[in-house]
Structure formats: C-alpha cells, structure tokens
Design an enzyme around this catalytic site. Structure first.
Site, PDB file in Angstrom:
ATOM      1  N   HIS A   1      39.438 -70.480 110.373  1.00 57.43           N
ATOM      2  CA  HIS A   1      39.571 -70.558 111.425  1.00 57.43           C
ATOM      3  C   HIS A   1      40.094 -70.015 112.696  1.00 57.43           C
ATOM      4  CE1 HIS A   1      36.870 -74.992 109.686  1.00 57.43           C
ATOM      5  NE2 HIS A   1      36.673 -73.599 108.721  1.00 57.43           N
TER       6      HIS A   1
ATOM      7  N   GLU B   1      41.696 -71.579 114.898  1.00 53.12           N
ATOM      8  CA  GLU B   1      43.302 -71.869 114.736  1.00 53.12           C
ATOM      9  C   GLU B   1      44.107 -71.707 113.990  1.00 53.12           C
ATOM     10  OE1 GLU B   1      40.125 -73.016 115.251  1.00 53.12           O
ATOM     11  OE2 GLU B   1      40.165 -76.244 115.887  1.00 53.12           O
TER      12      GLU B   1
ATOM     13  N   CYS C   1      39.416 -79.428 113.373  1.00 51.33           N
ATOM     14  CA  CYS C   1      38.769 -80.037 111.977  1.00 51.33           C
ATOM     15  C   CYS C   1      40.059 -80.194 111.688  1.00 51.33           C
ATOM     16  CB  CYS C   1      38.284 -79.029 111.463  1.00 51.33           C
ATOM     17  SG  CYS C   1      39.171 -77.865 110.379  1.00 51.33           S
TER      18      CYS C   1
ATOM     19  N   CYS D   1      42.095 -78.138 110.755  1.00 50.62           N
ATOM     20  CA  CYS D   1      43.012 -77.666 112.141  1.00 50.62           C
ATOM     21  C   CYS D   1      44.378 -78.301 112.057  1.00 50.62           C
ATOM     22  CB  CYS D   1      42.274 -76.993 112.706  1.00 50.62           C
ATOM     23  SG  CYS D   1      40.951 -75.436 111.897  1.00 50.62           S
TER      24      CYS D   1
END
Length: 152
Positions: free
Chosen positions: A52, A54, A82, A85
C-alpha cells in the site's frame, strides 16, 4: 507549505498508480518541510498485498532517516488508511496523519473503525481529514468506473 500543497504531491503519486493500473492512492512523508518519501500503491506492480502507498512510504522514510521511528514526521495520503496501514502508522510513531478521502468500506481511522485512537496504544497520532477530499475521491471514482466499463 500548507496541507493542500503536500496533498497535491500525494495526488501526483496516486496518478502514477493509476497509470500503472493500480488503485490510485498516493502518499508523501514530510519532516520539517522536507519530503522524506514519495509512494503510490504497488500491489499489482509488485504482486505484494502489503505494498500500500502508506507502507511503501513508511519504509522509504525509515530508510532515508536510518531508523524506524518517524516521530517528527507527517504522512499525507489520499485515502483514509486501512487497518494494516493504521497499524504501521502507530508502529512507526508518525506524529501526524493527514488524509484526503474517507473510506466508508475499509477506513480504519474514522469511517469503519478507529485504530489510531485505541486507548491501549502508548503513541497518539494527530489526524486531519478531508484535505482535497473531492480530488482524492474523484481519482478513485474514475479508476473504478473505468474498471467496471472495461469489464463489459
């Protein structure tokens, strides 16, 4: 620079993900008005479910600093993080999270759950939401509309 300026840099990262046919989420980590890391979603590119924006940005910022504690840093990301993260934000000791669009299906900061403000954590993260929210939401809507259209 203002939150909006940093978020525009994150949106440019999201555009790169879009161009690579990945969910268009971008992230930037800043410390003392200096960018430490840029990142975008790389799940499809790397075939890595943890890639992801992040997570990639946190890894790059830690590498740039030479240690994992990002205590004086702010993460700008185009979509509400999410659970994975949000956990990485806590673990990396980021000072502040600034995000654009809310995620009503998987947001773990305010929308679905609130991982960052769990009382058990000894680290607290400042959160600012809704920065360039419309622009951040629009790139996601365009991406998923294009996906639905191409499947027909």
């Amino acid at each position: 620079m203002k939150h909006e300026d940093w978020m525009r840099l994150a949106l440019k990262q999201a555009e790169k993900a879009y161009d690579l046919d990945d969910v268009p989420i971008g992230a930037v980590i800043v410390r003392n008005e200096e960018v430490l890391a840029f990142a975008y979603n790389e799940k499809e590119l790397c075939q890595d479910p943890t890639a992801h924006a992040e997570i990639v940005a946190i890894r790059r910022a830690a590498e740039a600093l030479g240690h994992w504690r990002l205590t004086d840093c702010t993460l700008y990301v185009t979509l509400e993080p999410c659970p994975m993260c949000a956990g990485a934000i806590i673990q990396s000791r980021l000072k502040q999270l600034v995000y654009g669009a809310s995620d009503s299906k998987g947001g773990a900061v305010e929308s679905v759950m609130n991982v960052l403000h769990e009382k058990a954590w000894n680290h607290k993260v400042q959160v600012t939401a809704g920065i360039l929210e419309e622009e951040c939401a629009n790139i996601l809507k365009a991406y998923f509309k294009e996906k639905r259209t191409s499947k027909k």
